[in-house]
Scaffold this active site. Structure first.
Site, PDB file in Angstrom:
ATOM      1  CB  CYS C   2      18.576 -11.109   5.571  1.00 55.12           C
ATOM      2  SG  CYS C   2      16.760 -10.202   4.633  1.00 55.12           S
ATOM      3  N   GLY C  28      14.776 -16.315   3.952  1.00 52.66           N
ATOM      4  CA  GLY C  28      14.370 -15.882   3.206  1.00 52.66           C
ATOM      5  C   GLY C  28      14.384 -16.315   1.866  1.00 52.66           C
ATOM      6  N   GLY C 101      20.453  -7.093   8.298  1.00 56.30           N
ATOM      7  CA  GLY C 101      20.229  -6.848   9.903  1.00 56.30           C
ATOM      8  C   GLY C 101      19.640  -5.231   9.740  1.00 56.30           C
ATOM      9  CE1 TYR C 249       8.552 -19.423  13.298  1.00 52.57           C
ATOM     10  CE2 TYR C 249      10.271 -17.712  12.470  1.00 52.57           C
ATOM     11  CZ  TYR C 249       9.036 -17.881  12.177  1.00 52.57           C
ATOM     12  OH  TYR C 249       8.599 -18.559  11.160  1.00 52.57           O
TER      13      TYR C 249
END
Lengths: 472, 472, 472, 472
Positions: C2, C28, C101, C249
């Site tokens: 996120c 996100g 997280g 990534y």
């Protein structure tokens, strides 16, 4: 004015709440909300009508056997979904709550909550005050029991001034309902098989098949635990002062409030009006109700006076809002969009119009003119309640005494103010006897100025300065 | 049944159309549409009510001094915005049109249009047939004049069978209204200052300040050119057969249809009913109307019979749709959500219920049961119209003769069918005399089977096979 | 994965949050939310992209100088606005919080909160656990101070296992940020004039004009009080294990994470790949990146190997979802909608495709086929990260070890599995050196199986059974 | 610029149209529309992207084996769904049409249609002109045949000036495609099994499995009848002047336009640029493309010059609109939201930026500043097209000659205008040779001022005065 409805032990709480809530939609069309519990609080609040806000797809989302629901009365310049109910707090336990009423010491409690109790209030609705006072005291207890609940509600009764009929659900603990000792706003409940339901008006109970019901007593708390066992206790002796306006105007005619049938009460008010007008019987050719509320009393009055009763005004149910053409100066007469005259019943006649009450008088004035323009020879006006003169601190949106028609002119000039040939208010005695048939524990403050609680200077200023708060 | 309203010469056509359309919302709540012209056709069609579909922001979009509007009656399994009116074609000139009625040779004309006239019909509404027949003939003329318009409408009269009250606007040419020679559906118009307005019901005209009006004659065309000059001509002799159901149920009580006040007509129907029931006067203790339509006739009947009239059934206006719980077998009794009994007016009494008409009888049966369950000693049922027995080919959604209650049982068994102690239909003579007071040019086909036009086998099959078409 | 962004001391928090949040939208696209405070928490959460969810009218609603914002990664079968962040609790003080997280002992804490701490959790997001653990401990203190805050965050560190970078605002107290001692997820902040901002990635800070920034240290809490005074303290010694996938990534190439430039890291990874492939240099005619992420490393690899670099695959940015024709059996090849080959760059050539990583291998297989179908003589595949083999317990949605391509076949068969002529994974050593240039405090568990915390059996079962929870 | 896509003989036209339209979404993101035919025209037009506007539920609504689709380029201050395509007329036969192009004698034909042909035009899009001219002439014929169609299209060619690639479906007759003799805008088609598809770009055909295709020739009409038989005829000799901007910027790199690969053309343009810059090779340390379009040419240029190619600017794909804080004076630099510098690739270097073209120069100026602020020692700018100097009358939204950068300053001052150290435009010769490799039938009017048709004073005034029309 708002409406609340709650159910526990239901096969499908959402469907029951949806059915019951539609029955009290007349108590509020601004916002609505339904919360159910199914190991999870399923919450939906929206603007507008129940039938618009909720749909078939909510059935699968708002699952569970217990829930509470609310409709809110439109109030100018505030609102939106943010101020819709039910409201929620996650501590202690997880609680949802809805109420109908008015907290009169709102500002005092708001400050106490934020400064001393460290509970933040993020919307301007009275119920947040009640919920947080309640939650604060409950969260200071290590356990939960009916005794602890009673202690908590006692603290609410002691701190929160005003009127409040409250329903709540505490996750994994049970369903709670309580009504302040003044019992200003109605709260009725019934139990059938496993289902217990609470509502502002008895029609909601009938809508889900509960035909026997009684009132939650003023000052009483009722608790239904997770095993569906009901406990109840009157925590404070009743100082009931039920709002007499419920029978005059607010409630549906097919409801029973505090043991008194609304339809019957209105019928008797029409008869009381007939008694007070009997010497003038020959002044009128026909009695015409202002639809819809005044029909019952008008028919009673006409029957008693043996005068013809006619539906001389037709109500258009599709009005919505009215647009003003850019540049247009004068506001259109909204009454002419809403009410249409049946000329044959008015023309050439001495008409007695009957309405439930008069607030500012603008609407009455327009109706009188409409009837006169339709050819009535004389237009007389009567209302089956006394002259409104005092602001309400308990939940009705009548706030400035000087806005009332009855404070703008002496009584003998009021007919003149609204353009009528004569004007009659029902006497206060007539009102109380008509509704109560001997019982007198009503709040008539808006007519009489006699308030059920001391009204402090602070409460009064609240009414006048506060344009941002939404009533429950 | 649908409603149409048009205006030309207005200061702000949209505001007039919005006002007027709200007045005929009772004629259709499924879709609505408003088109104005301002060098450009400004078109908005939507599902739902006028007040929901249109808003303040449409004022700046739907500009112009001329426009037409439409509301459509809900019909099962079809519809959506695609079938909303007014409809538009770009050739010749650009034309918008709306209608109220029913084309009975729809399939024949549909084929003729596509095969022979090469005009494609992209929605299943009758008005597309009328618009395209009209446009086809008009486009074959090199010029435009009132004479050419008359010729064109004559061709419509000659080709299009059924009922149709039509309003249209031809870009840069003018406003057109015409009514088929049978004059089945109403069309009224009025002129005041520069404004001319046409409506299904006179209340719309009053809503925009036009108090004097007259009917468009059956077989007549009216044209208002761009200089606001009005021309009118009766193209075919009237073979008027006005739908008598307008006075029984469809129209608002405060409207005047073909010169007959709806309220007065209903009042007289109540009196006719009283005449037919006078020998049984002592069988009833109270007369209760099924709200809302039956109030006027019930009051008249009660007055004439000198029986008490009481509002013993309360209508809930916030019902919307009803949800069925997953797995629930029996359909909930929708009537109990919609109508609530006032027990004190029913309990222990011999009740005479009065309604406007009975179609399938299911609703009547539920109401009788509701009243009986509320403690009525006897429940009698009367309607101020005769037994419905024949399908309508002119616009009413009653299509299968065998669905009618009156075709399911002999007359003396009908009370039994709906659970009543007795049942009375007004006589056909009573109906015609009650409405017409001597005039007899009504269509009473649904009661009598006498149709105003030859009904071919083809027309009949249309009624039965056609589940996709929407009536105007 | 996120993204979070918060600001305090801003002239207009909403506008800053809107700007900054758009910069981390790649983290996100499922839901987004912005909360500002202005004596009132102004909350808006919605599904979809930031630019779709927020509009000009939010400027007047989401007022205030402080606020926090969040974007959530799409996760299958859950979500909706109900699971959007930031989240809110009204006690103590009123707190809003957002995090990035994963709480690995979620179920243990969920039970503790409901049973022991009496705080109800009404949505299935990890941040609710953190918020309520935090709030519970804070509400047991009578006062608020930085010391008390530090004690509270210590309790969070001690109770909450997993990874969490957190920002929060406590009404009338101040802005809080903290990062768990493992420092798995990034959190960076900067201060300029009166404004302090915190973000998952440094690009958000630059977007509002803050060009200098540093990382919140693992185990550190930072507090900015209402007078804009900043206090910070490392509460626990860093046990940092930063997720190395951020550089491979997740993060944007123009961000700096824990002091390491993402672009530089990717460039070096391309060079490391070149080193490992240098003996095979003559096997390839051209290097083609799989767009968009792999461009940087591919270019570096091509430069180092002195091989041509070409954009042989074009990405279509307007794909959205793909419909399947009713009855259609085989799923369309979604890759062919998303990537288009440039035949001239592929045809007749020995192509080396470079991608960032391979999870299940389905996409890689489709790409290889696409390139081969475009005429490539040979198709080789390389990724600039090692073989994924182990599930992640800290926030990446890779949960079932047996789904990984690298666990489905021995290493020498993997090329065969995806249809390539050869297949090369970057070595773990190459990855760590490429990103870290000497630093080694990364979590490489998904490649190596070495987890930064003990992973209990309970945590593992959570991963496998939990289909309802949404990651932050 | 717009995009069109049509299909006939499909198993499911909607699904093919949806797939194909997504492939040409880059040609227009303002509105989109799909029409299918299945004995009924199923029409849906909407604002926004294809993937947002259309959903799974459209599959059951937009049925049929034939249909056409359109995407429209955003144009300032106009638009909305009202101006979306495809458009429809009901006479003759029922026709839907979509186009890509620009009618330059719009006003002349508009007047002719309304005054002489009596066809009303109710929206401000060029395609309405083409549709109505076409329909008018077709409706004057009693029958329909390929010969009659050819005659009709000839009349369109003779009356309608400008550029137009058109697809249409005539109910129950067949599918039509034609391209004006100038062939300004592309139109390609392919046939496989029973399916024939037409598109602005070949990628759409590949998306539905048609790998072989050819161009509709300039001046050609193609007809596919209801038995799926194809007929084609060139009605006018080609005077082709294909818009060379398609290869520079408009088309996708993976498309083939008029037989020329777009990717190849851009690659060659990069090489041409290298030739013209070869003497200055040592002035640059690195070549950086302005993403996304310029990547191909930049890479080609870098390869040819043997200079490093680096992605020094990162594009953020989630920008949407930018809000301005109330009271904020200066407009935020939108470029900094959209493009982020990679400092390590810019800092201390002599950078050569390459873009496709320069219109007003504002964007270029911002990019140069951004690169310089990132530490570049020198910033040079090159575009792989010549200086834009002349307005376009055929479909590109570049209307005022004085807005062009190249008309605001002499060539040697332009670098200064955008803040660059040097500036290079590709020569016109380089452009034409790079794209055409010997072919020269391009329109280069915006660079050279040589228009393919006589441009009358009237056409010119149209460009300047017309702010309300939407290009197709």
């Amino acid at each position: 004015m708002c409406g609340i409805f709650g159910v526990t032990g239901s096969k499908n709480a959402f469907i029951d709440l949806y059915k019951g809530l539609k029955m009290i939609q007349h108590r509020g069309q601004d916002t609505c909300g339904i919360v159910t519990y199914d190991n999870h609080f399923n919450i939906k609040r929206a603007e507008g009508l129940v039938t618009t806000a909720f749909g078939e797809n909510d059935i699968s989302r708002l699952t569970g056997s217990v829930g509470i629901a609310h409709v809110r009365y439109p109030t100018i310049g505030k609102g939106g979904v943010e101020n819709a109910q039910p409201v929620y707090t996650n501590t202690p336990y997880g609680i949802v709550m809805a109420h109908n009423g008015n907290v009169s010491n709102y500002f005092q409690l708001h400050e106490r909550l934020q400064k001393k109790y460290h509970r933040y209030i993020n919307s301007d609705v009275d119920v947040q005050i009640i919920l947080n006072i309640f939650s604060y005291h409950l969260s200071r207890q290590q356990n939960f029991s009916f005794e602890i609940l009673c202690d908590t509600v006692k603290k609410v009764f002691s701190e929160v001034k005003g009127s409040y009929s409250v329903i709540a659900y505490i996750a994994e603990r049970g369903f709670v309902a309580f009504r302040d000792p003044i019992g200003f706003r109605p709260l009725v409940f019934g139990r059938k098989d496993d289902v217990t339901a609470f509502s502002s008006e008895s029609v909601s109970l009938e809508a889900i098949g509960i035909d026997e019901y009684e009132d939650v007593k003023p000052g009483e708390v009722i608790f239904i635990d997770e095993k569906n066992k009901m406990m109840r206790r009157v925590l404070e002796e009743s100082r009931q002062r039920a709002c007499i306006f419920e029978w005059v105007y607010f409630a549906r005619p097919d409801s029973v409030i505090d043991g008194i049938d609304v339809y019957n009460a209105r019928y008797r008010l029409g008869e009381k009006l007939a008694e007070e007008l009997k010497n003038r019987r020959n002044d009128f050719d026909v009695i015409i109700p202002v639809p819809d509320t005044a029909r019952t009393a008008s028919l009673a009055c006409a029957t008693k006076l043996n005068l013809p009763y006619r539906e001389g005004l037709i109500k258009n149910r599709y009005i919505g809002r009215t647009f003003i053409m850019p540049g247009q100066k004068k506001r259109m007469d909204a009454i002419r969009e809403k009410l249409h005259p049946i000329k044959i019943e008015l023309s050439g006649k001495r008409v007695l119009l009957i309405d439930d009450s008069i607030v500012r008088g603008n609407t009455s004035k327009s109706i009188v003119k409409l009837v006169r323009d339709s050819g009535a020879k004389e237009v007389h006006f009567a209302v089956y309640s006394p002259a409104l003169k005092f602001p309400c601190f308990y939940g009705i949106d009548i706030q400035h005494a000087d806005e009332f028609l009855a404070n703008r002119a002496p009584l003998d000039r009021i007919a003149n103010e609204i353009g009528a040939d004569s004007m009659h208010y029902l006497s206060l005695e007539g009102l109380v006897n008509g509704v109560g048939m001997g019982r007198k524990n009503f709040c008539t403050a808006c007519f009489s100025g006699k308030y059920p609680q001391n009204v402090t200077k602070d409460d009064k200023s609240k009414i006048h300065c506060d344009r941002k708060r939404a009533d429950g």
